[in-house]
Design a protein around this motif. Structure first.
Motif, mmCIF file in Angstrom:
data_model
loop_
_atom_site.group_PDB
_atom_site.id
_atom_site.type_symbol
_atom_site.label_atom_id
_atom_site.label_comp_id
_atom_site.label_asym_id
_atom_site.label_seq_id
_atom_site.Cartn_x
_atom_site.Cartn_y
_atom_site.Cartn_z
ATOM 1 N N LEU A 135 62.185 -15.797 31.930
ATOM 2 C CA LEU A 135 60.927 -15.827 32.687
ATOM 3 C C LEU A 135 60.276 -17.187 32.479
ATOM 4 C CD1 LEU A 135 58.702 -14.307 34.278
ATOM 5 C CD2 LEU A 135 57.781 -13.591 32.067
ATOM 6 N N ARG A 136 59.994 -17.868 33.568
ATOM 7 C CA ARG A 136 59.292 -19.143 33.479
ATOM 8 C C ARG A 136 57.811 -18.876 33.694
ATOM 9 N NH1 ARG A 136 63.924 -19.731 35.174
ATOM 10 N NH2 ARG A 136 64.733 -20.593 37.029
ATOM 11 N N VAL A 137 57.011 -19.258 32.707
ATOM 12 C CA VAL A 137 55.578 -18.969 32.726
ATOM 13 C C VAL A 137 54.812 -20.236 32.369
ATOM 14 C CG1 VAL A 137 53.768 -17.547 31.689
ATOM 15 C CG2 VAL A 137 56.030 -16.600 32.001
ATOM 16 N N ASP A 138 53.687 -20.420 33.013
ATOM 17 C CA ASP A 138 52.799 -21.529 32.679
ATOM 18 C C ASP A 138 52.453 -21.431 31.189
ATOM 19 O OD1 ASP A 138 49.744 -22.331 32.291
ATOM 20 O OD2 ASP A 138 50.559 -23.518 33.949
ATOM 21 N N PRO A 139 52.538 -22.537 30.461
ATOM 22 C CA PRO A 139 52.270 -22.492 29.021
ATOM 23 C C PRO A 139 50.880 -21.961 28.674
ATOM 24 C CG PRO A 139 53.329 -24.566 29.593
ATOM 25 C CD PRO A 139 53.011 -23.863 30.878
ATOM 26 N N ALA A 140 49.879 -22.263 29.473
ATOM 27 C CA ALA A 140 48.531 -21.758 29.197
ATOM 28 C C ALA A 140 48.471 -20.240 29.369
ATOM 29 C CB ALA A 140 47.516 -22.433 30.114
ATOM 30 N N LEU A 141 49.179 -19.723 30.372
ATOM 31 C CA LEU A 141 49.227 -18.272 30.579
ATOM 32 C C LEU A 141 49.924 -17.592 29.405
ATOM 33 C CD1 LEU A 141 48.890 -15.731 32.340
ATOM 34 C CD2 LEU A 141 51.024 -16.360 33.474
ATOM 35 N N TRP A 142 51.062 -18.160 28.967
ATOM 36 C CA TRP A 142 51.791 -17.561 27.850
ATOM 37 C C TRP A 142 50.974 -17.617 26.563
ATOM 38 C CZ3 TRP A 142 55.186 -14.040 27.951
ATOM 39 C CH2 TRP A 142 55.899 -13.688 26.812
ATOM 40 N N ALA A 143 50.202 -18.681 26.388
ATOM 41 C CA ALA A 143 49.342 -18.792 25.205
ATOM 42 C C ALA A 143 48.331 -17.650 25.177
ATOM 43 C CB ALA A 143 48.633 -20.146 25.180
ATOM 44 N N GLU A 144 47.800 -17.275 26.337
ATOM 45 C CA GLU A 144 46.852 -16.151 26.394
ATOM 46 C C GLU A 144 47.554 -14.827 26.114
ATOM 47 O OE1 GLU A 144 43.509 -16.161 26.517
ATOM 48 O OE2 GLU A 144 43.801 -18.313 26.292
ATOM 49 N N VAL A 145 48.782 -14.677 26.605
ATOM 50 C CA VAL A 145 49.555 -13.464 26.307
ATOM 51 C C VAL A 145 49.780 -13.375 24.795
ATOM 52 C CG1 VAL A 145 51.795 -12.308 26.597
ATOM 53 C CG2 VAL A 145 50.651 -13.338 28.574
ATOM 54 N N GLU A 146 50.139 -14.482 24.176
ATOM 55 C CA GLU A 146 50.349 -14.494 22.722
ATOM 56 C C GLU A 146 49.054 -14.203 21.972
ATOM 57 O OE1 GLU A 146 54.051 -17.474 21.952
ATOM 58 O OE2 GLU A 146 52.138 -18.422 22.466
ATOM 59 N N ARG A 147 47.936 -14.717 22.467
ATOM 60 C CA ARG A 147 46.640 -14.467 21.822
ATOM 61 C C ARG A 147 46.297 -12.982 21.889
ATOM 62 N NH1 ARG A 147 41.745 -13.578 23.255
ATOM 63 N NH2 ARG A 147 42.090 -13.916 25.470
ATOM 64 N N LEU A 148 46.462 -12.392 23.066
ATOM 65 C CA LEU A 148 46.205 -10.953 23.209
ATOM 66 C C LEU A 148 47.145 -10.138 22.327
ATOM 67 C CD1 LEU A 148 45.700 -10.514 27.055
ATOM 68 C CD2 LEU A 148 44.021 -10.079 25.265
ATOM 69 N N ALA A 149 48.405 -10.543 22.291
ATOM 70 C CA ALA A 149 49.393 -9.831 21.476
ATOM 71 C C ALA A 149 48.977 -9.833 20.011
ATOM 72 C CB ALA A 149 50.769 -10.471 21.643
ATOM 73 N N ALA A 150 48.529 -10.966 19.529
ATOM 74 C CA ALA A 150 48.104 -11.057 18.133
ATOM 75 C C ALA A 150 46.903 -10.155 17.870
ATOM 76 C CB ALA A 150 47.771 -12.504 17.772
ATOM 77 N N GLN A 151 45.968 -10.102 18.804
ATOM 78 C CA GLN A 151 44.784 -9.249 18.644
ATOM 79 C C GLN A 151 45.164 -7.777 18.600
ATOM 80 O OE1 GLN A 151 42.209 -10.195 21.914
ATOM 81 N NE2 GLN A 151 41.180 -11.850 20.815
ATOM 82 N N GLU A 152 46.186 -7.410 19.365
ATOM 83 C CA GLU A 152 46.583 -6.004 19.468
ATOM 84 C C GLU A 152 47.800 -5.671 18.600
ATOM 85 O OE1 GLU A 152 46.732 -4.815 23.586
ATOM 86 O OE2 GLU A 152 44.817 -5.784 24.005
ATOM 87 N N LEU A 153 48.165 -6.592 17.707
ATOM 88 C CA LEU A 153 49.270 -6.403 16.761
ATOM 89 C C LEU A 153 50.577 -6.040 17.462
ATOM 90 C CD1 LEU A 153 47.334 -4.480 13.974
ATOM 91 C CD2 LEU A 153 47.765 -6.948 14.142
ATOM 92 N N ARG A 154 50.891 -6.797 18.515
ATOM 93 C CA ARG A 154 52.135 -6.621 19.260
ATOM 94 C C ARG A 154 52.859 -7.953 19.305
ATOM 95 N NH1 ARG A 154 48.766 -3.942 23.475
ATOM 96 N NH2 ARG A 154 49.221 -1.736 23.336
ATOM 97 N N SER A 155 54.123 -7.897 19.664
ATOM 98 C CA SER A 155 54.843 -9.133 19.960
ATOM 99 C C SER A 155 54.403 -9.601 21.344
ATOM 100 C CB SER A 155 56.354 -8.887 19.959
ATOM 101 O OG SER A 155 56.719 -8.063 21.061
ATOM 102 N N ALA A 156 54.627 -10.862 21.634
ATOM 103 C CA ALA A 156 54.287 -11.380 22.965
ATOM 104 C C ALA A 156 55.104 -10.654 24.030
ATOM 105 C CB ALA A 156 54.524 -12.885 23.027
ATOM 106 N N ASN A 157 56.348 -10.332 23.722
ATOM 107 C CA ASN A 157 57.187 -9.615 24.671
ATOM 108 C C ASN A 157 56.625 -8.216 24.966
ATOM 109 O OD1 ASN A 157 59.907 -9.659 26.086
ATOM 110 N ND2 ASN A 157 59.986 -7.721 24.983
ATOM 111 N N ALA A 158 56.225 -7.502 23.919
ATOM 112 C CA ALA A 158 55.641 -6.169 24.110
ATOM 113 C C ALA A 158 54.329 -6.273 24.882
ATOM 114 C CB ALA A 158 55.419 -5.491 22.766
ATOM 115 N N GLN A 159 53.552 -7.321 24.611
ATOM 116 C CA GLN A 159 52.281 -7.500 25.319
ATOM 117 C C GLN A 159 52.541 -7.749 26.804
ATOM 118 O OE1 GLN A 159 49.301 -7.112 23.821
ATOM 119 N NE2 GLN A 159 48.335 -7.236 25.815
ATOM 120 N N ALA A 160 53.542 -8.553 27.123
ATOM 121 C CA ALA A 160 53.881 -8.805 28.523
ATOM 122 C C ALA A 160 54.265 -7.492 29.210
ATOM 123 C CB ALA A 160 55.015 -9.823 28.615
#
Length: 68
Positions: A11-36
């Motif tokens: 999956l090709r994703v804008d780096p800023a978008l992926w950074a937000e996915v990673e931020r949300l994942a960390a807040q919700e104690l998930r991996s970035a993949n699970a958050q996506a």
């Protein structure tokens, strides 16, 4: 490690978008993949497409002490 029952793909994703996915994942104690996956499920539900609950991973079992 990827689950054998899940579809893997690049999956090709804008780096800023992926950074937000990673931020949300960390807040919700998930991996970035699970958050996506959560975000995709929420987007589909918002459009009226209901999926069943995600498949649960089988429980980890300790190795059999009798097995060499």
């Amino acid at each position: 490690m990827a689950s054998p029952d899940k579809k893997a793909f690049a999956l090709r994703v804008d780096p800023a978008l992926w950074a937000e996915v990673e931020r949300l994942a960390a807040q919700e104690l998930r991996s970035a993949n699970a958050q996506a996956e959560v975000l995709l499920r929420e987007a589909l539900a918002k459009r009226g497409i209901k999926l069943g609950p995600p498949k649960a991973r089988p429980p980890l079992t300790p190795p059999d002490p009798e097995t060499p």
